[in-house]
Design a protein around this motif. Structure first.
Motif, PDB file in Angstrom:
ATOM      1  N   THR A   1     -21.536  28.985 -15.136  1.00  0.00           N
ATOM      2  CA  THR A   1     -21.010  28.349 -13.935  1.00  0.00           C
ATOM      3  C   THR A   1     -22.172  27.635 -13.265  1.00  0.00           C
ATOM      4  OG1 THR A   1     -19.383  30.103 -13.688  1.00  0.00           O
ATOM      5  CG2 THR A   1     -19.795  28.724 -11.771  1.00  0.00           C
ATOM      6  N   VAL A   2     -22.017  26.340 -13.063  1.00  0.00           N
ATOM      7  CA  VAL A   2     -23.104  25.532 -12.504  1.00  0.00           C
ATOM      8  C   VAL A   2     -22.628  24.775 -11.274  1.00  0.00           C
ATOM      9  CG1 VAL A   2     -24.311  25.240 -14.696  1.00  0.00           C
ATOM     10  CG2 VAL A   2     -22.593  23.595 -14.031  1.00  0.00           C
ATOM     11  N   ARG A   3     -23.579  24.450 -10.414  1.00  0.00           N
ATOM     12  CA  ARG A   3     -23.316  23.582  -9.274  1.00  0.00           C
ATOM     13  C   ARG A   3     -24.217  22.354  -9.432  1.00  0.00           C
ATOM     14  NH1 ARG A   3     -24.416  26.556  -4.491  1.00  0.00           N
ATOM     15  NH2 ARG A   3     -22.295  27.338  -4.636  1.00  0.00           N
ATOM     16  N   VAL A   4     -23.579  21.187  -9.542  1.00  0.00           N
ATOM     17  CA  VAL A   4     -24.305  19.933  -9.706  1.00  0.00           C
ATOM     18  C   VAL A   4     -24.206  19.165  -8.397  1.00  0.00           C
ATOM     19  CG1 VAL A   4     -24.492  17.818 -11.044  1.00  0.00           C
ATOM     20  CG2 VAL A   4     -23.672  19.899 -12.148  1.00  0.00           C
ATOM     21  N   ASN A   5     -25.329  18.905  -7.777  1.00  0.00           N
ATOM     22  CA  ASN A   5     -25.368  18.072  -6.575  1.00  0.00           C
ATOM     23  C   ASN A   5     -25.762  16.668  -7.001  1.00  0.00           C
ATOM     24  OD1 ASN A   5     -24.794  20.170  -4.734  1.00  0.00           O
ATOM     25  ND2 ASN A   5     -26.914  20.849  -4.845  1.00  0.00           N
ATOM     26  N   TYR A   6     -24.897  15.697  -6.719  1.00  0.00           N
ATOM     27  CA  TYR A   6     -25.171  14.332  -7.142  1.00  0.00           C
ATOM     28  C   TYR A   6     -24.919  13.371  -5.994  1.00  0.00           C
ATOM     29  CZ  TYR A   6     -20.123  14.167  -7.729  1.00  0.00           C
ATOM     30  OH  TYR A   6     -18.765  14.245  -7.513  1.00  0.00           O
ATOM     31  N   ARG A   7     -25.606  12.259  -6.047  1.00  0.00           N
ATOM     32  CA  ARG A   7     -25.507  11.247  -4.996  1.00  0.00           C
ATOM     33  C   ARG A   7     -24.346  10.309  -5.295  1.00  0.00           C
ATOM     34  NH1 ARG A   7     -30.838  10.491  -6.479  1.00  0.00           N
ATOM     35  NH2 ARG A   7     -32.238  11.858  -5.373  1.00  0.00           N
ATOM     36  N   ILE A   8     -23.503  10.068  -4.295  1.00  0.00           N
ATOM     37  CA  ILE A   8     -22.452   9.071  -4.435  1.00  0.00           C
ATOM     38  C   ILE A   8     -22.608   8.056  -3.317  1.00  0.00           C
ATOM     39  CG2 ILE A   8     -20.833  10.604  -5.597  1.00  0.00           C
ATOM     40  CD1 ILE A   8     -19.333  10.868  -3.001  1.00  0.00           C
TER      41      ILE A   8
ATOM     42  N   ILE B   1     -28.407  12.516 -10.155  1.00  0.00           N
ATOM     43  CA  ILE B   1     -28.275  13.964 -10.003  1.00  0.00           C
ATOM     44  C   ILE B   1     -29.422  14.464  -9.138  1.00  0.00           C
ATOM     45  CG2 ILE B   1     -28.358  16.175 -11.193  1.00  0.00           C
ATOM     46  CD1 ILE B   1     -26.884  14.925 -13.488  1.00  0.00           C
ATOM     47  N   GLU B   2     -29.054  15.064  -8.020  1.00  0.00           N
ATOM     48  CA  GLU B   2     -30.044  15.617  -7.098  1.00  0.00           C
ATOM     49  C   GLU B   2     -30.593  16.932  -7.628  1.00  0.00           C
ATOM     50  OE1 GLU B   2     -32.343  15.700  -3.712  1.00  0.00           O
ATOM     51  OE2 GLU B   2     -30.973  14.102  -4.285  1.00  0.00           O
ATOM     52  N   SER B   3     -29.684  17.846  -8.013  1.00  0.00           N
ATOM     53  CA  SER B   3     -30.122  19.134  -8.535  1.00  0.00           C
ATOM     54  C   SER B   3     -29.006  19.763  -9.353  1.00  0.00           C
ATOM     55  CB  SER B   3     -30.521  20.080  -7.398  1.00  0.00           C
ATOM     56  OG  SER B   3     -29.389  20.384  -6.610  1.00  0.00           O
ATOM     57  N   ILE B   4     -29.389  20.664 -10.233  1.00  0.00           N
ATOM     58  CA  ILE B   4     -28.451  21.452 -11.025  1.00  0.00           C
ATOM     59  C   ILE B   4     -28.854  22.905 -10.848  1.00  0.00           C
ATOM     60  CG2 ILE B   4     -27.522  21.931 -13.307  1.00  0.00           C
ATOM     61  CD1 ILE B   4     -28.459  19.131 -14.133  1.00  0.00           C
ATOM     62  N   LYS B   5     -27.888  23.727 -10.426  1.00  0.00           N
ATOM     63  CA  LYS B   5     -28.188  25.141 -10.218  1.00  0.00           C
ATOM     64  C   LYS B   5     -27.224  25.977 -11.052  1.00  0.00           C
ATOM     65  CE  LYS B   5     -28.855  28.625  -6.725  1.00  0.00           C
ATOM     66  NZ  LYS B   5     -28.792  28.973  -5.315  1.00  0.00           N
ATOM     67  N   VAL B   6     -27.770  26.905 -11.822  1.00  0.00           N
ATOM     68  CA  VAL B   6     -26.956  27.813 -12.620  1.00  0.00           C
ATOM     69  C   VAL B   6     -26.610  29.010 -11.738  1.00  0.00           C
ATOM     70  CG1 VAL B   6     -26.859  29.250 -14.668  1.00  0.00           C
ATOM     71  CG2 VAL B   6     -28.025  27.064 -14.755  1.00  0.00           C
TER      72      VAL B   6
END
Length: 120
Positions: free
Chosen positions: A25-32, A83-88
């Motif tokens: 399960t990941v959380r991807v923070n990305y710029r839009i 992609i700002e960050s990817i957190k597992v």
């Protein structure tokens, strides 16, 4: 001897990536971009697949979440500057390389067990 193009491509690859495993399960923070504003939006779900392209700079990963009863999948380029960050958040225990079977599952049937580590 690497060409100039290969050196430029290699310099743009990300080196801050976590260990992404299928089933996690990941959380991807990305710029839009909306109009002339830019904001960060998060997308949290299960990692369905990882795809390594012909070169490492073409690598992508697919994340799936269920929102209001609808399954939503999004494909992210691994080395994208958006992609700002990817957190597992959780590491899942699965026995498949691609989890396409989750598309037909609902509710409790779509759960993935968490991977436990033994220290000893």
């Amino acid at each position: 001897m690497a060409t100039a193009m290969e050196l430029v491509e290699r310099s743009q690859l990300r080196d801050d990536l976590p260990d992404l495993r299928v089933g996690s399960t990941v959380r991807v923070n990305y710029r839009i971009i909306e109009g002339n504003k830019e904001r960060i939006q998060s997308f949290e779900g299960v990692l369905l697949r990882k795809h390594c392209g012909p070169k490492n700079n073409k690598a992508t990963f697919t994340v799936r979440k269920v929102t209001q009863g609808y399954g939503v999948e999004r494909i992210f380029p691994l080395h994208s500057p958006r992609i700002e960050s990817i957190k597992v958040l959780k590491i899942g225990r699965v026995r498949r390389a691609k989890l396409y079977y989750l598309r037909e599952r609902r509710g409790k049937a779509a759960r993935i067990k968490e991977r436990m580590f033994h220290r000893g």
